[in-house]
Design an enzyme around this catalytic site. Structure first.
Site, PDB file in Angstrom:
ATOM      1  N   ASN A  32      -1.656   2.380   5.580  1.00 45.75           N
ATOM      2  CA  ASN A  32      -0.756   1.323   5.120  1.00 45.75           C
ATOM      3  C   ASN A  32      -0.310   0.565   6.361  1.00 45.75           C
ATOM      4  O   ASN A  32       0.239   1.157   7.286  1.00 45.75           O
ATOM      5  CB  ASN A  32       0.458   1.946   4.405  1.00 45.75           C
ATOM      6  CG  ASN A  32       1.558   0.931   4.161  1.00 45.75           C
ATOM      7  OD1 ASN A  32       1.287  -0.256   4.022  1.00 45.75           O
ATOM      8  ND2 ASN A  32       2.788   1.393   4.111  1.00 45.75           N
ATOM      9  N   GLY A  33      -0.552  -0.752   6.380  1.00 43.51           N
ATOM     10  CA  GLY A  33      -0.178  -1.543   7.556  1.00 43.51           C
ATOM     11  C   GLY A  33      -1.310  -2.483   7.929  1.00 43.51           C
ATOM     12  O   GLY A  33      -2.229  -2.702   7.123  1.00 43.51           O
TER      13      GLY A  33
ATOM     14  N   HIS B  34      17.604 -36.927  -5.296  1.00 46.11           N
ATOM     15  CA  HIS B  34      16.943 -37.407  -4.081  1.00 46.11           C
ATOM     16  C   HIS B  34      15.440 -37.150  -4.130  1.00 46.11           C
ATOM     17  O   HIS B  34      14.787 -37.105  -3.088  1.00 46.11           O
ATOM     18  CB  HIS B  34      17.584 -36.768  -2.845  1.00 46.11           C
ATOM     19  CG  HIS B  34      19.018 -37.161  -2.684  1.00 46.11           C
ATOM     20  ND1 HIS B  34      19.411 -38.404  -2.240  1.00 46.11           N
ATOM     21  CD2 HIS B  34      20.163 -36.495  -2.976  1.00 46.11           C
ATOM     22  CE1 HIS B  34      20.727 -38.469  -2.238  1.00 46.11           C
ATOM     23  NE2 HIS B  34      21.220 -37.328  -2.698  1.00 46.11           N
TER      24      HIS B  34
ATOM     25  N   CYS C  82       0.839  -1.185   0.000  1.00 43.00           N
ATOM     26  CA  CYS C  82       0.000   0.000   0.000  1.00 43.00           C
ATOM     27  C   CYS C  82       0.878   1.241   0.000  1.00 43.00           C
ATOM     28  O   CYS C  82       1.927   1.285   0.622  1.00 43.00           O
ATOM     29  CB  CYS C  82      -0.950   0.090   1.192  1.00 43.00           C
ATOM     30  SG  CYS C  82      -2.061  -1.287   1.322  1.00 43.00           S
TER      31      CYS C  82
ATOM     32  N   GLU D 129       8.309 -15.076 -10.372  1.00 42.58           N
ATOM     33  CA  GLU D 129       7.551 -13.894  -9.935  1.00 42.58           C
ATOM     34  C   GLU D 129       7.041 -13.046 -11.100  1.00 42.58           C
ATOM     35  O   GLU D 129       5.983 -12.456 -10.995  1.00 42.58           O
ATOM     36  CB  GLU D 129       8.302 -13.056  -8.900  1.00 42.58           C
ATOM     37  CG  GLU D 129       9.493 -12.286  -9.382  1.00 42.58           C
ATOM     38  CD  GLU D 129      10.165 -11.452  -8.274  1.00 42.58           C
ATOM     39  OE1 GLU D 129       9.481 -10.953  -7.388  1.00 42.58           O
ATOM     40  OE2 GLU D 129      11.403 -11.303  -8.341  1.00 42.58           O
TER      41      GLU D 129
ATOM     42  N   LYS E  52      13.192 -15.082  -9.882  1.00 39.99           N
ATOM     43  CA  LYS E  52      12.965 -14.047 -10.897  1.00 39.99           C
ATOM     44  C   LYS E  52      11.967 -14.560 -11.925  1.00 39.99           C
ATOM     45  O   LYS E  52      11.028 -13.872 -12.296  1.00 39.99           O
ATOM     46  CB  LYS E  52      14.303 -13.718 -11.548  1.00 39.99           C
ATOM     47  CG  LYS E  52      14.532 -12.354 -12.001  1.00 39.99           C
ATOM     48  CD  LYS E  52      14.982 -11.356 -10.964  1.00 39.99           C
ATOM     49  CE  LYS E  52      14.086 -11.252  -9.782  1.00 39.99           C
ATOM     50  NZ  LYS E  52      14.549 -10.528  -8.658  1.00 39.99           N
TER      51      LYS E  52
ATOM     52  N   TRP F 278      -2.672  -2.793  -1.639  1.00 37.45           N
ATOM     53  CA  TRP F 278      -2.315  -4.214  -1.760  1.00 37.45           C
ATOM     54  C   TRP F 278      -3.131  -4.891  -0.665  1.00 37.45           C
ATOM     55  O   TRP F 278      -2.835  -4.750   0.525  1.00 37.45           O
ATOM     56  CB  TRP F 278      -0.822  -4.421  -1.538  1.00 37.45           C
ATOM     57  CG  TRP F 278      -0.358  -5.816  -1.818  1.00 37.45           C
ATOM     58  CD1 TRP F 278       0.029  -6.331  -3.013  1.00 37.45           C
ATOM     59  CD2 TRP F 278      -0.232  -6.889  -0.877  1.00 37.45           C
ATOM     60  NE1 TRP F 278       0.390  -7.653  -2.876  1.00 37.45           N
ATOM     61  CE2 TRP F 278       0.241  -8.018  -1.578  1.00 37.45           C
ATOM     62  CE3 TRP F 278      -0.462  -7.011   0.485  1.00 37.45           C
ATOM     63  CZ2 TRP F 278       0.490  -9.251  -0.962  1.00 37.45           C
ATOM     64  CZ3 TRP F 278      -0.223  -8.236   1.108  1.00 37.45           C
ATOM     65  CH2 TRP F 278       0.249  -9.333   0.382  1.00 37.45           C
TER      66      TRP F 278
ATOM     67  N   ARG G 232       3.912  -0.347  -4.819  1.00 37.95           N
ATOM     68  CA  ARG G 232       3.677  -0.838  -3.466  1.00 37.95           C
ATOM     69  C   ARG G 232       2.375  -1.627  -3.358  1.00 37.95           C
ATOM     70  O   ARG G 232       2.084  -2.244  -2.316  1.00 37.95           O
ATOM     71  CB  ARG G 232       3.617   0.331  -2.489  1.00 37.95           C
ATOM     72  CG  ARG G 232       4.858   1.171  -2.467  1.00 37.95           C
ATOM     73  CD  ARG G 232       4.699   2.311  -1.502  1.00 37.95           C
ATOM     74  NE  ARG G 232       4.582   1.817  -0.147  1.00 37.95           N
ATOM     75  CZ  ARG G 232       5.610   1.567   0.646  1.00 37.95           C
ATOM     76  NH1 ARG G 232       6.824   1.757   0.216  1.00 37.95           N
ATOM     77  NH2 ARG G 232       5.432   1.116   1.867  1.00 37.95           N
TER      78      ARG G 232
ATOM     79  N   GLU H  70      18.021 -17.360  -7.086  1.00 38.20           N
ATOM     80  CA  GLU H  70      17.593 -16.055  -7.600  1.00 38.20           C
ATOM     81  C   GLU H  70      17.003 -16.184  -9.009  1.00 38.20           C
ATOM     82  O   GLU H  70      15.975 -15.584  -9.326  1.00 38.20           O
ATOM     83  CB  GLU H  70      18.775 -15.072  -7.577  1.00 38.20           C
ATOM     84  CG  GLU H  70      18.475 -13.692  -8.106  1.00 38.20           C
ATOM     85  CD  GLU H  70      17.366 -12.932  -7.371  1.00 38.20           C
ATOM     86  OE1 GLU H  70      16.896 -13.406  -6.325  1.00 38.20           O
ATOM     87  OE2 GLU H  70      16.957 -11.875  -7.876  1.00 38.20           O
TER      88      GLU H  70
ATOM     89  N   LYS I 197       6.089  -4.305  -3.949  1.00 38.31           N
ATOM     90  CA  LYS I 197       7.529  -4.092  -3.843  1.00 38.31           C
ATOM     91  C   LYS I 197       8.016  -4.149  -2.401  1.00 38.31           C
ATOM     92  O   LYS I 197       9.030  -4.744  -2.100  1.00 38.31           O
ATOM     93  CB  LYS I 197       7.854  -2.716  -4.446  1.00 38.31           C
ATOM     94  CG  LYS I 197       9.323  -2.343  -4.409  1.00 38.31           C
ATOM     95  CD  LYS I 197      10.089  -3.108  -5.440  1.00 38.31           C
ATOM     96  CE  LYS I 197      11.556  -2.759  -5.479  1.00 38.31           C
ATOM     97  NZ  LYS I 197      12.318  -3.805  -6.184  1.00 38.31           N
TER      98      LYS I 197
HETATM   99  O1  M6R Z   1      12.960  -4.698   0.374  1.00 41.53           O
HETATM  100  P1  M6R Z   1      13.546  -6.045   0.668  1.00 41.53           P
HETATM  101  O2  M6R Z   1      14.881  -6.248   0.024  1.00 41.53           O
HETATM  102  O3  M6R Z   1      13.600  -6.332   2.157  1.00 41.53           O
HETATM  103  O4  M6R Z   1      12.533  -7.068   0.041  1.00 41.53           O
HETATM  104  C1  M6R Z   1      12.719  -8.440   0.181  1.00 41.53           C
HETATM  105  C2  M6R Z   1      11.868  -9.209  -0.785  1.00 41.53           C
HETATM  106  O5  M6R Z   1      10.522  -8.904  -0.607  1.00 41.53           O
HETATM  107  C3  M6R Z   1      12.248  -8.929  -2.244  1.00 41.53           C
HETATM  108  O6  M6R Z   1      13.590  -9.219  -2.500  1.00 41.53           O
HETATM  109  C4  M6R Z   1      11.371  -9.769  -3.196  1.00 41.53           C
HETATM  110  O7  M6R Z   1      11.671 -11.114  -3.068  1.00 41.53           O
HETATM  111  C5  M6R Z   1      11.537  -9.286  -4.633  1.00 41.53           C
HETATM  112  N1  M6R Z   1      10.257  -9.211  -5.255  1.00 41.53           N
HETATM  113  C6  M6R Z   1      12.371 -10.164  -5.470  1.00 41.53           C
HETATM  114  O8  M6R Z   1      12.485  -9.712  -6.776  1.00 41.53           O
END
Ligand code: M6R
Length: 608
Positions: free
Chosen positions: A101-102, A504, A2, A488, A485, A75, A27, A481, A603
């Site tokens: 927000n929260g 395994h 948010c 997501e 990527k 969000w 956000r 990673e 984000k």
């Molecule tokens: O702001 P942060 O680095 O603490 O966020 C951590 C994760 O939420 C963030 O890396 C998330 O996994 C990304 N969407 C990855 O691309």
């Protein structure tokens, strides 16, 4: 999660609010709304869907006159995305409007209490209790009502509040959710994050926990929860306005991938002086560095993945045992933090709820906490004992790229500094490592220049159902990673596996044509990983190998290969990640996904 904005000044508020929200859409983006005081009453407009739905509904804000307002991009946590659950929320007489927000954790209890007193709720949100509670406590003094609410609610909140009876004031409140106030000649603004205010000002105040800001056209006043006025210093934001814009690129993600050479160089160069690594911000004497017995790295998502890489690098170079954990596990597992444990919290946003909670817990348990953070002045940066900033600039795309790359550099610097102090690398070795570090920006540039080859390959796999990423050692860290990527932003199911672990269980999922991306950058592990490639190929997999320049042997074992420039074994992730980012990006485009704002994600994850 948010984004909130607010404006008070001489200009029409609604277009400014919409513009601010457009900078915060990363956000959360399942609905949006604004409320503006028109001189007589508060008018509201809100809509499910992206911000553009609200912009169309209000004719870019034209339908809402007035110079004082608040806005929100959501969000969803409590209550599905819908017009009614969108913020702002009103009290029954529509004299108070709130954006939040929260999460209000005790909202059910408060809701029952308020319902018993005759309050009627129209939404399924936790936020609505705040506006009714404000109504309940408001007896002509907004500050008093706000502090009473703060004493009553539990959880996290950044709030923007309008009171129709106080038409020359905008109220902002914060606990555990980010909030800034920007002061400008053309009016004052509040926002969840810096990009939303950059157009108007660079002078911002970071609101701390349990603080209230009362903002008028000309003046800012700050109070604590006991209604006592407090003094705050503003901070000058150095970011370029352009850095928070797309600048001609089709997507923020593409732009941010191309900003990686700069993000890496900016994080690296200030810490290299006369051929030495100097990290003043570390705030640790040589005795303290020598006294570190263990490092505990805690983070979420991609930041956690840089932590996994850091484990190999710190253990390999500085010979310090390292444990890595995801913050949401760490904080609830009753961890053991013995004396001599240095805790490192990694976060791009500096606001991730679980990482922040882990930081607080580690401090309470007596550990020194070092934060590796990108957003200056964020909660994690302010609460840590010391901060090593990554200078990646604002990152807008939900999928992190340049912040990830900058985090890797921060870890390499740390590992080399510790190694130097503890005498686990020689002077000559250190020099070589520093030379390798300096080459990384141009090597990344080279890989980015090769994007067409990756685009062509990605086009063949747009319809893939499952993709597996495998690697050993540091290559396993990069597999994590690469896999995240891809899933997501393209919504393709994908898993990362330590290559030796595949047999395994997971190998049973490999069938004819399954794409396996094999990371093969660790020379001493080449043969081992090649055996694993052979195993999956035997079961029908199509193997894309990412390996070091010169390792042409790989072509016999795999179906397609991508080469990264030569560097030492500890820094390969900084290069191998580039083709993996590009691969995910082009797959996402090919599938017509929203690259910068993938479904269900936000984000900055400021809720548990
Ligand atoms: O702001 P942060 O680095 O603490 O966020 C951590 C994760 O939420 C963030 O890396 C998330 O996994 C990304 N969407 C990855 O691309």
């Amino acid at each position: 999660m948010c984004g909130i904005v607010g404006y008070i000044g001489e200009s029409q508020a609604a277009p400014i609010l919409l513009d601010g929200l457009s900078k915060l859409e990363y956000r959360g983006y399942d609905s949006a709304g604004i409320a503006v005081f028109d001189g007589g009453q508060i008018n509201m407009s809100k809509a499910k869907g992206r911000l553009k739905v609200l912009s169309e509904l209000t004719h870019d804000g034209a339908t809402l006159p007035g110079t004082l307002g608040i806005g929100h991009t959501r969000w969803a946590t409590h209550g599905a995305p819908s017009d009614i659950n969108s913020h702002p929320h009103f009290n029954e007489s529509k004299s108070i409007a709130v954006v939040h927000n929260g999460i209000i954790e005790n909202y059910i209890k408060i809701k029952k209490m308020l319902e018993a007193k005759g309050y009627k709720f129209v939404s399924d949100t936790d936020t609505e209790v705040v506006v009714h509670l404000l109504d309940y406590y408001y007896k002509g003094n907004a500050l008093e009502a706000i502090t009473k609410v703060m004493h009553r609610v539990e959880g996290s909140y950044a709030l923007g509040i309008l009171f129709a009876e106080e038409p020359d004031k905008l109220y902002a409140v914060r606990k555990d959710s980010p909030l800034i106030v920007g002061k400008s000649e053309n009016g004052n603004v509040i926002a969840s994050d810096v990009p939303a205010v950059l157009k108007y000002t660079r002078d911002v105040y970071f609101i701390d926990n349990e603080e209230i800001a009362i903002i008028s056209k000309e003046d800012l006043k700050f109070y604590n929860v006991y209604e006592e006025e407090i003094q705050k210093e503003s901070v000058k934001i150095e970011w370029d306005v352009e850095a928070a814009e797309k600048g001609g690129y089709e997507h923020f993600m593409l732009k941010e991938m191309h900003e990686q050479p700069k993000a890496v160089a900016d994080t690296l160069n200030p810490r290299l002086k006369d051929g030495k690594i100097v990290i003043d911000e570390l705030n640790m004497t040589e005795e303290e560095i020598n006294a570190v017995k263990k490092i505990m790295i805690v983070a979420c998502g991609s930041a956690y993945h840089t932590g996994v890489t850091a484990k190999y690098v710190l253990e390999g170079l500085a010979r310090i045992p390292v444990e890595v954990d995801v913050a949401s596990e760490f904080r609830y597992r009753n961890p053991i933090l013995e004396e001599g444990t240095l805790v490192i919290i990694i976060s791009q946003s500096g606001e991730t709820a679980d990482s922040l909670a882990a930081l607080r817990m580690a401090k309470e348990m007596g550990s020194k906490v070092l934060a590796i953070v990108n957003v200056v002045g964020s909660s994690i940066a302010r609460e840590a004992d010391s901060v090593l900033y990554t200078w990646a600039g604002p990152e807008i795309a939900v999928a992190t790229t340049k912040a990830y790359s900058a985090q890797l550099i921060a870890h390499y610097l740390l590992a080399l500094k510790f190694a130097e102090v503890r005498g686990t690398v020689s002077e000559d070795e250190l020099k070589d490592y520093i030379e390798d570090l300096k080459r990384i920006p141009e090597q990344i540039e080279l890989l980015l220049g090769n994007r067409e080859k990756i685009q062509k390959f990605a086009n063949r796999y747009v319809a893939a159902k499952d993709v597996f990423f495998i690697g050993r050692g540091i290559d396993y860290a990069i597999s994590l990673e690469g896999s995240l990527k891809l899933k997501e932003i393209s919504y393709i199911h994908s898993e990362a596996y330590a290559a030796g672990e595949l047999k395994h269980g997971t190998i049973s999922l490999i069938e004819d044509g399954t794409l396996v991306v094999a990371l093969v950058t660790q020379e001493e592990l080449y043969k081992k990983t090649i055996s694993n490639i052979v195993e999956v190929k035997t079961r029908g997999a199509f193997v894309l190998a990412v390996t070091n320049a010169g390792n042409t042997e790989i072509e016999k074992a795999s179906d397609y290969s991508i080469y990264i420039p030569k560097t030492n074994k500890y820094f390969t992730n900084s290069l191998a990640v580039i083709p993996l980012q590009l691969f995910s990006y082009y797959i996402s485009i090919g599938r017509g996904c929203d690259v910068d704002k993938p479904r269900n994600l936000a984000k900055s994850v400021t809720v548990e």
